[in-house]
Design a protein around this motif. Structure first.
Motif, PDB file in Angstrom:
ATOM      1  N   PRO A   1       0.826  -1.214   0.000  1.00  0.00           N
ATOM      2  CA  PRO A   1       0.000   0.000   0.000  1.00  0.00           C
ATOM      3  C   PRO A   1       0.858   1.261   0.000  1.00  0.00           C
ATOM      4  CG  PRO A   1       0.120  -0.886   2.214  1.00  0.00           C
ATOM      5  CD  PRO A   1       0.870  -1.842   1.326  1.00  0.00           C
ATOM      6  N   PHE A   2       0.209   2.357  -0.365  1.00  0.00           N
ATOM      7  CA  PHE A   2       0.861   3.653  -0.369  1.00  0.00           C
ATOM      8  C   PHE A   2       0.284   4.495   0.759  1.00  0.00           C
ATOM      9  CE2 PHE A   2       0.723   2.019  -4.762  1.00  0.00           C
ATOM     10  CZ  PHE A   2       2.062   1.679  -4.837  1.00  0.00           C
ATOM     11  N   THR A   3       1.114   5.297   1.379  1.00  0.00           N
ATOM     12  CA  THR A   3       0.747   5.925   2.648  1.00  0.00           C
ATOM     13  C   THR A   3      -0.183   7.122   2.549  1.00  0.00           C
ATOM     14  OG1 THR A   3       2.776   7.216   2.588  1.00  0.00           O
ATOM     15  CG2 THR A   3       2.830   5.157   3.828  1.00  0.00           C
ATOM     16  N   GLU A   4      -0.050   7.948   1.576  1.00  0.00           N
ATOM     17  CA  GLU A   4      -0.847   9.174   1.512  1.00  0.00           C
ATOM     18  C   GLU A   4      -2.186   8.919   0.813  1.00  0.00           C
ATOM     19  OE1 GLU A   4      -0.387  12.224   2.851  1.00  0.00           O
ATOM     20  OE2 GLU A   4       1.388  11.423   3.839  1.00  0.00           O
ATOM     21  N   SER A   5      -3.200   8.504   1.563  1.00  0.00           N
ATOM     22  CA  SER A   5      -4.490   8.183   0.941  1.00  0.00           C
ATOM     23  C   SER A   5      -5.103   9.403   0.271  1.00  0.00           C
ATOM     24  CB  SER A   5      -5.460   7.571   1.950  1.00  0.00           C
ATOM     25  OG  SER A   5      -5.792   8.490   2.953  1.00  0.00           O
ATOM     26  N   LYS A   6      -4.822  10.612   0.770  1.00  0.00           N
ATOM     27  CA  LYS A   6      -5.411  11.808   0.155  1.00  0.00           C
ATOM     28  C   LYS A   6      -4.890  12.034  -1.264  1.00  0.00           C
ATOM     29  CE  LYS A   6      -2.073  15.019   2.083  1.00  0.00           C
ATOM     30  NZ  LYS A   6      -1.823  16.128   2.944  1.00  0.00           N
ATOM     31  N   GLU A   7      -3.807  11.400  -1.633  1.00  0.00           N
ATOM     32  CA  GLU A   7      -3.262  11.531  -2.975  1.00  0.00           C
ATOM     33  C   GLU A   7      -3.642  10.355  -3.876  1.00  0.00           C
ATOM     34  OE1 GLU A   7       0.924  12.164  -2.650  1.00  0.00           O
ATOM     35  OE2 GLU A   7       0.671  13.908  -1.354  1.00  0.00           O
ATOM     36  N   LEU A   8      -4.425   9.440  -3.352  1.00  0.00           N
ATOM     37  CA  LEU A   8      -4.798   8.240  -4.102  1.00  0.00           C
ATOM     38  C   LEU A   8      -6.205   8.376  -4.676  1.00  0.00           C
ATOM     39  CD1 LEU A   8      -3.418   5.571  -1.618  1.00  0.00           C
ATOM     40  CD2 LEU A   8      -2.341   6.389  -3.730  1.00  0.00           C
ATOM     41  N   ILE A   9      -6.500   7.526  -5.625  1.00  0.00           N
ATOM     42  CA  ILE A   9      -7.806   7.520  -6.287  1.00  0.00           C
ATOM     43  C   ILE A   9      -8.565   6.264  -5.867  1.00  0.00           C
ATOM     44  CG2 ILE A   9      -8.951   7.411  -8.529  1.00  0.00           C
ATOM     45  CD1 ILE A   9      -6.485   8.828  -9.702  1.00  0.00           C
ATOM     46  N   ALA A  10      -9.831   6.436  -5.484  1.00  0.00           N
ATOM     47  CA  ALA A  10     -10.668   5.306  -5.097  1.00  0.00           C
ATOM     48  C   ALA A  10     -11.582   4.863  -6.237  1.00  0.00           C
ATOM     49  CB  ALA A  10     -11.514   5.660  -3.877  1.00  0.00           C
ATOM     50  N   GLY A  11     -11.792   5.731  -7.214  1.00  0.00           N
ATOM     51  CA  GLY A  11     -12.653   5.388  -8.334  1.00  0.00           C
ATOM     52  C   GLY A  11     -12.718   6.537  -9.318  1.00  0.00           C
ATOM     53  N   TYR A  12     -13.399   6.291 -10.428  1.00  0.00           N
ATOM     54  CA  TYR A  12     -13.502   7.324 -11.458  1.00  0.00           C
ATOM     55  C   TYR A  12     -14.769   7.120 -12.270  1.00  0.00           C
ATOM     56  CZ  TYR A  12     -12.343   3.771 -14.843  1.00  0.00           C
ATOM     57  OH  TYR A  12     -12.389   2.640 -15.615  1.00  0.00           O
ATOM     58  N   THR A  13     -15.192   8.193 -12.899  1.00  0.00           N
ATOM     59  CA  THR A  13     -16.250   8.160 -13.898  1.00  0.00           C
ATOM     60  C   THR A  13     -15.747   8.979 -15.073  1.00  0.00           C
ATOM     61  OG1 THR A  13     -17.990   7.998 -12.223  1.00  0.00           O
ATOM     62  CG2 THR A  13     -18.647   8.788 -14.391  1.00  0.00           C
ATOM     63  N   LEU A  14     -15.854   8.410 -16.250  1.00  0.00           N
ATOM     64  CA  LEU A  14     -15.406   9.090 -17.459  1.00  0.00           C
ATOM     65  C   LEU A  14     -16.636   9.488 -18.264  1.00  0.00           C
ATOM     66  CD1 LEU A  14     -12.836   9.857 -19.037  1.00  0.00           C
ATOM     67  CD2 LEU A  14     -12.973   7.628 -20.146  1.00  0.00           C
ATOM     68  N   ILE A  15     -16.749  10.794 -18.539  1.00  0.00           N
ATOM     69  CA  ILE A  15     -17.906  11.287 -19.288  1.00  0.00           C
ATOM     70  C   ILE A  15     -17.438  12.035 -20.526  1.00  0.00           C
ATOM     71  CG2 ILE A  15     -19.377  11.435 -17.250  1.00  0.00           C
ATOM     72  CD1 ILE A  15     -18.941  14.506 -17.286  1.00  0.00           C
ATOM     73  N   GLN A  16     -18.363  12.188 -21.477  1.00  0.00           N
ATOM     74  CA  GLN A  16     -18.127  13.012 -22.653  1.00  0.00           C
ATOM     75  C   GLN A  16     -19.194  14.086 -22.641  1.00  0.00           C
ATOM     76  OE1 GLN A  16     -16.786  11.219 -26.032  1.00  0.00           O
ATOM     77  NE2 GLN A  16     -16.648  13.138 -27.116  1.00  0.00           N
ATOM     78  N   ALA A  17     -18.759  15.337 -22.575  1.00  0.00           N
ATOM     79  CA  ALA A  17     -19.690  16.456 -22.516  1.00  0.00           C
ATOM     80  C   ALA A  17     -19.374  17.430 -23.645  1.00  0.00           C
ATOM     81  CB  ALA A  17     -19.578  17.162 -21.162  1.00  0.00           C
ATOM     82  N   ALA A  18     -20.376  18.180 -24.047  1.00  0.00           N
ATOM     83  CA  ALA A  18     -20.200  19.125 -25.142  1.00  0.00           C
ATOM     84  C   ALA A  18     -19.374  20.336 -24.720  1.00  0.00           C
ATOM     85  CB  ALA A  18     -21.561  19.577 -25.656  1.00  0.00           C
ATOM     86  N   SER A  19     -19.341  20.620 -23.418  1.00  0.00           N
ATOM     87  CA  SER A  19     -18.625  21.804 -22.945  1.00  0.00           C
ATOM     88  C   SER A  19     -18.202  21.607 -21.494  1.00  0.00           C
ATOM     89  CB  SER A  19     -19.529  23.037 -23.036  1.00  0.00           C
ATOM     90  OG  SER A  19     -20.617  22.902 -22.132  1.00  0.00           O
ATOM     91  N   ARG A  20     -17.327  22.485 -21.052  1.00  0.00           N
ATOM     92  CA  ARG A  20     -16.902  22.489 -19.648  1.00  0.00           C
ATOM     93  C   ARG A  20     -18.119  22.721 -18.744  1.00  0.00           C
ATOM     94  NH1 ARG A  20     -15.020  25.979 -15.512  1.00  0.00           N
ATOM     95  NH2 ARG A  20     -13.137  25.180 -14.491  1.00  0.00           N
ATOM     96  N   GLU A  21     -18.998  23.606 -19.186  1.00  0.00           N
ATOM     97  CA  GLU A  21     -20.190  23.931 -18.396  1.00  0.00           C
ATOM     98  C   GLU A  21     -21.091  22.715 -18.218  1.00  0.00           C
ATOM     99  OE1 GLU A  21     -19.027  25.813 -20.995  1.00  0.00           O
ATOM    100  OE2 GLU A  21     -18.165  27.359 -19.690  1.00  0.00           O
ATOM    101  N   GLU A  22     -21.293  21.941 -19.300  1.00  0.00           N
ATOM    102  CA  GLU A  22     -22.109  20.736 -19.195  1.00  0.00           C
ATOM    103  C   GLU A  22     -21.455  19.728 -18.254  1.00  0.00           C
ATOM    104  OE1 GLU A  22     -23.956  17.012 -21.760  1.00  0.00           O
ATOM    105  OE2 GLU A  22     -22.688  18.473 -22.808  1.00  0.00           O
ATOM    106  N   ALA A  23     -20.143  19.559 -18.378  1.00  0.00           N
ATOM    107  CA  ALA A  23     -19.430  18.635 -17.490  1.00  0.00           C
ATOM    108  C   ALA A  23     -19.560  19.093 -16.040  1.00  0.00           C
ATOM    109  CB  ALA A  23     -17.958  18.545 -17.891  1.00  0.00           C
ATOM    110  N   MET A  24     -19.483  20.393 -15.803  1.00  0.00           N
ATOM    111  CA  MET A  24     -19.611  20.916 -14.448  1.00  0.00           C
ATOM    112  C   MET A  24     -21.015  20.676 -13.893  1.00  0.00           C
ATOM    113  SD  MET A  24     -18.415  24.597 -12.945  1.00  0.00           S
ATOM    114  CE  MET A  24     -16.814  24.429 -13.717  1.00  0.00           C
TER     115      MET A  24
END
Length: 136
Positions: A68-91
């Protein structure tokens, strides 16, 4: 544009504590809405870093470091990948993302746009990546 919604790891996720059914149901409902809207590309949770490894580079030399790696705040627990028409839509979508904290307390997600091949100047290497993209 593609965006990655990054769920930060916590002490619980690093300890392998599974999310409660209520959180899984919330996440499922959110991802179903993304899928119905045609913006969901992929999503998954990640096992704790104890199950993973890192490859460290020093010039041409590589070495493997087991978790394991010690700094959990720097680790990723999961992700979702989306495709949006704009930054605003993604937000807009990411502001609807359920609170990923197992206890419903404080948590944070990070959202990052992915590079697209059009972001790079044309070159032989980019042409090779385009061929790979077309082959998928």
């Amino acid at each position: 544009m593609r965006y990655m919604i990054i769920v930060k790891a916590t002490a619980d996720s690093e300890a392998g504590v599974m999310p409660p059914d209520s959180l899984l149901a919330e996440m499922a409902a959110f991802h179903e809405r993304l899928a119905r809207a045609g913006v969901l590309l992929d999503a998954s949770g990640l096992k704790p870093s104890a199950n993973g490894w890192r490859v460290r580079y020093d010039g041409g030399k590589r070495s493997v470091i087991d978790g394991p790696f010690t700094e959990s705040k720097e680790l990723i627990a999961g992700y979702t990948l989306i495709q949006a028409a704009s930054r605003e839509e993604a937000m807009e979508w990411t502001q609807r993302f359920p609170n990923p904290a197992i206890d419903g307390g404080q948590s944070e997600i990070e959202v990052r746009p992915l590079f697209e091949l059009d972001d790079f100047a044309p070159s032989d290497a980019i042409g090779r990546f385009r061929k790979l993209e077309q082959a998928r």
